[in-house]
Scaffold this motif. Structure first.
Motif, short mmCIF file in Angstrom:
data_model
loop_
_atom_site.label_atom_id
_atom_site.label_comp_id
_atom_site.label_asym_id
_atom_site.label_seq_id
_atom_site.Cartn_x
_atom_site.Cartn_y
_atom_site.Cartn_z
N ALA A 172 -1.60 22.09 -13.39
CA ALA A 172 -1.77 20.90 -12.55
C ALA A 172 -1.51 21.25 -11.08
CB ALA A 172 -0.81 19.81 -13.00
N ALA A 173 -2.37 20.73 -10.21
CA ALA A 173 -2.18 20.93 -8.77
C ALA A 173 -2.40 19.60 -8.06
CB ALA A 173 -3.15 21.97 -8.24
N ASP A 174 -1.91 19.52 -6.84
CA ASP A 174 -2.16 18.34 -6.02
C ASP A 174 -1.73 17.05 -6.74
OD1 ASP A 174 -3.06 16.88 -3.92
OD2 ASP A 174 -5.19 16.99 -4.46
N VAL A 175 -0.51 17.07 -7.27
CA VAL A 175 0.00 15.94 -8.05
C VAL A 175 0.33 14.76 -7.12
CG1 VAL A 175 1.86 15.17 -9.59
CG2 VAL A 175 0.97 17.51 -9.76
N GLU A 176 0.00 13.57 -7.58
CA GLU A 176 0.31 12.37 -6.80
C GLU A 176 0.75 11.24 -7.72
OE1 GLU A 176 -3.17 11.32 -4.62
OE2 GLU A 176 -2.29 11.95 -2.72
N PHE A 177 1.83 10.57 -7.36
CA PHE A 177 2.21 9.36 -8.07
C PHE A 177 1.65 8.17 -7.30
CE2 PHE A 177 5.01 12.44 -9.84
CZ PHE A 177 5.16 12.03 -11.16
N ILE A 178 1.15 7.20 -8.06
CA ILE A 178 0.42 6.09 -7.42
C ILE A 178 0.89 4.75 -7.96
CG2 ILE A 178 -1.86 5.07 -7.03
CD1 ILE A 178 -2.99 7.95 -7.54
N GLU A 179 1.26 3.87 -7.06
CA GLU A 179 1.56 2.49 -7.44
C GLU A 179 0.33 1.66 -7.12
OE1 GLU A 179 4.28 1.37 -8.98
OE2 GLU A 179 3.33 -0.60 -9.03
N VAL A 180 -0.19 0.94 -8.12
CA VAL A 180 -1.42 0.16 -7.92
C VAL A 180 -1.06 -1.30 -7.67
CG1 VAL A 180 -3.63 -0.52 -8.92
CG2 VAL A 180 -2.65 1.72 -9.47
N LYS A 181 -1.63 -1.85 -6.62
CA LYS A 181 -1.38 -3.26 -6.30
C LYS A 181 -2.69 -3.97 -6.07
CE LYS A 181 2.98 -3.36 -6.43
NZ LYS A 181 3.42 -4.02 -7.63
N SER A 182 -2.79 -5.21 -6.57
CA SER A 182 -3.95 -6.01 -6.20
C SER A 182 -3.59 -6.78 -4.93
CB SER A 182 -4.32 -6.96 -7.33
OG SER A 182 -3.30 -7.90 -7.51
N SER A 183 -4.60 -7.40 -4.31
CA SER A 183 -4.42 -8.03 -3.00
C SER A 183 -3.12 -8.82 -2.85
CB SER A 183 -5.57 -8.98 -2.72
OG SER A 183 -6.79 -8.35 -2.95
N SER A 184 -2.84 -9.64 -3.88
CA SER A 184 -1.73 -10.58 -3.71
C SER A 184 -0.41 -10.04 -4.27
CB SER A 184 -2.08 -11.88 -4.43
OG SER A 184 -2.43 -11.56 -5.77
N ASP A 185 -0.45 -8.88 -4.91
CA ASP A 185 0.75 -8.32 -5.55
C ASP A 185 1.81 -7.94 -4.54
OD1 ASP A 185 0.34 -8.41 -8.18
OD2 ASP A 185 -0.07 -6.26 -8.46
N LYS A 186 3.07 -8.22 -4.90
CA LYS A 186 4.20 -7.77 -4.07
C LYS A 186 4.94 -6.67 -4.83
CE LYS A 186 4.52 -11.05 -0.68
NZ LYS A 186 3.05 -11.04 -0.56
N LEU A 187 5.63 -5.83 -4.09
CA LEU A 187 6.48 -4.82 -4.73
C LEU A 187 7.69 -5.53 -5.33
CD1 LEU A 187 6.51 -2.11 -1.92
CD2 LEU A 187 5.33 -1.92 -4.11
N SER A 188 8.10 -5.10 -6.53
CA SER A 188 9.31 -5.66 -7.11
C SER A 188 10.53 -4.98 -6.47
CB SER A 188 9.32 -5.43 -8.62
OG SER A 188 9.53 -4.05 -8.89
N GLU A 189 11.71 -5.56 -6.70
CA GLU A 189 12.94 -4.96 -6.17
C GLU A 189 13.10 -3.53 -6.68
OE1 GLU A 189 14.96 -6.01 -3.87
OE2 GLU A 189 13.85 -7.89 -3.70
N ASP A 190 12.82 -3.32 -7.97
CA ASP A 190 12.96 -1.99 -8.56
C ASP A 190 12.01 -0.99 -7.91
OD1 ASP A 190 14.93 -2.82 -10.35
OD2 ASP A 190 13.46 -3.42 -11.85
N GLN A 191 10.78 -1.45 -7.65
CA GLN A 191 9.81 -0.56 -7.02
C GLN A 191 10.22 -0.22 -5.59
OE1 GLN A 191 6.38 -3.00 -7.64
NE2 GLN A 191 5.92 -2.09 -9.63
#
Ligand code: ZN
Ligand code: ZN
Length: 433
Positions: free
Chosen positions: A385-404
């Protein structure tokens, strides 16, 4: 030679106090100088009539050890009585206590409600203590529930009014974009056509496709785009990390040489064998930062003993999988998929990064086990594996949770895994027939 001695006759002024467990209703304070454990006289009602069983005893939030109060109900102990600003310990939002006033003023609400309820009880001519002299206000509040709840509602109203006039706690919260900017997180935009009306989760289709059959959730939408770009994608979130942690750390966590390990029973997480308890060894302070500092040498030793090559680490993971079953159950990472994805993380991250993740979790497990990103994506090369990326996906109206938010903050401070946010934007709308 003459020696200068501390004058033991002068009583300690208890000038620097720390809160032993901020989430206890009846708060205890430890004096950093003389180690006395104190409660404040303004909590007298609670100590005598409402929570007598908590009056002389606390559980240290970090060590989980019982602590005995040595100087109860002293004047001028709490922040308010010392004229200082109290630190905020908001609770997580939950049913029935979702408002900010409930979450920040939970102790004040409880204390004031108890106080007013005691006045009501006295007015009714009811005794505040039982025949054994112990306070019975808790039982009375259950017997006179309607009355108690009416008082509580009035208290919440008053707290809200007071907060509007002169806030004791600061509710202002950084916006998501401020958090992302502060942590230098890049955002990638994914324009999409939203299927409306939304039933349950947001569903989207590619722009101008019109093909309702292809409607998927936003995580899957982003995954498809990444795969089309030739990348690999795995659904992630927290469970694979919990499985990875349990499988590679059980030997350290459940070490029989740890004097604070004791037998603990808990209900099966997977629902199989209804009513059966799983019994396993767990340290009393499991998952707290104290657990890691208390066992720092053993932690160092354990991480040092884990293999340095991918092949060997995978072998160890497979070999330990059955032994780690109980700990994985305890940590809710019991499904075969969790284990499979946890194993996959070794292949994606490699042994060095895996060890950094394990240390990160070990240092404060309960503080850090949630909020991990939705997806992990990488390019498959001949060398892995190379060029690893973690991604959080959000839709337009989504907010980040406290945990995130917390994970993003800690990742940028400590872990430093490559991370970005994929934002699925609504640029079109199609109506479901
Ligand atoms: Zn002191
Ligand atoms: Zn006080």
């Amino acid at each position: 030679m003459e020696q200068v001695k501390n004058d033991e006759h002068v009583a300690c002024q208890h000038a620097s106090l720390s809160i032993i467990n901020p989430y206890e209703l009846l708060r205890k304070y430890r004096c950093e100088e003389c180690q006395a454990v104190l409660t404040c006289s303004c909590d007298e009602d609670l100590a005598l009539y409402v929570l007598p069983h908590q009056a002389m005893r606390s559980i240290d939030a970090q060590t989980r050890l019982p602590v005995q109060v040595t100087e109860p109900l002293l004047a001028g102990v709490c922040h308010e009585c010392r004229g200082e600003e109290p630190p905020a310990f908001p609770t997580k939002p939950h049913r029935g206590a979702a408002s900010l006033v409930h979450r920040y003023y939970w102790r004040e609400i409880y204390k004031e409600t108890s106080h007013r309820f005691i006045q009501w009880v006295s007015k009714q001519g009811l005794p505040l203590t039982g025949s054994d002299g112990q306070g019975v206000v808790m039982e009375l509040s259950r017997q006179h529930r309607t009355e108690y709840e009416a008082i509580e509602r009035a208290v919440v109203r008053d707290m809200r009014g007071q907060h509007d006039k002169k806030p004791k706690y600061d509710f202002s919260r950084q916006s998501d974009s401020d958090v992302l900017a502060a942590c230098e997180v890049a955002t990638e935009d994914y324009p999409a056509c939203y299927v409306t009306p939304t039933i349950g989760h947001v569903q989207v289709i590619p722009i101008d496709s019109g093909d309702l059959e292809s409607a998927v959730g936003v995580e899957e939408f982003v995954s498809q785009r990444l795969r089309q770009a030739g990348r690999k994608v795995m659904l992630c979130e927290s469970r694979p990390f919990q499985a990875l942690y349990a499988t590679l750390m059980w030997l350290w966590v459940q070490d029989p040489r740890d004097s604070r390990n004791r037998s603990a029973g808990f209900g099966r997480r997977d629902g199989a064998g209804q009513g059966d308890l799983i019994w396993t060894m767990l340290p009393e302070d499991f998952g707290s930062p104290v657990h890691a500092t208390r066992r720092a040498d053993a932690l160092e030793e354990h991480l040092g003993s884990l293999p340095c090559t991918m092949e060997e680490m995978l072998w160890v993971f497979d070999y330990w999988t059955p032994y780690a079953e109980e700990l994985r159950q305890y940590l809710w990472a019991y499904s075969p998929t969790d284990v499979e994805r946890g194993r996959r993380l070794i292949q994606i991250l490699g042994p060095e990064q895996v060890k950094r993740v394990l240390r990160f979790l070990a240092d404060d497990y309960w503080g850090r086990y949630l909020g991990w990103p939705d997806l992990v994506s990488w390019s498959e090369t001949g060398l892995g594996a190379a060029d690893v990326e973690f991604i959080e996906v959000k839709s337009s109206s989504d907010k980040l949770s406290e945990d995130q938010r917390y994970w993003i903050l800690k990742n940028s401070e400590i872990l430093k895994l490559p991370f970005k946010v994929a934002k699925v934007h609504r640029v079109q709308r199609i109506i479901r027939p």
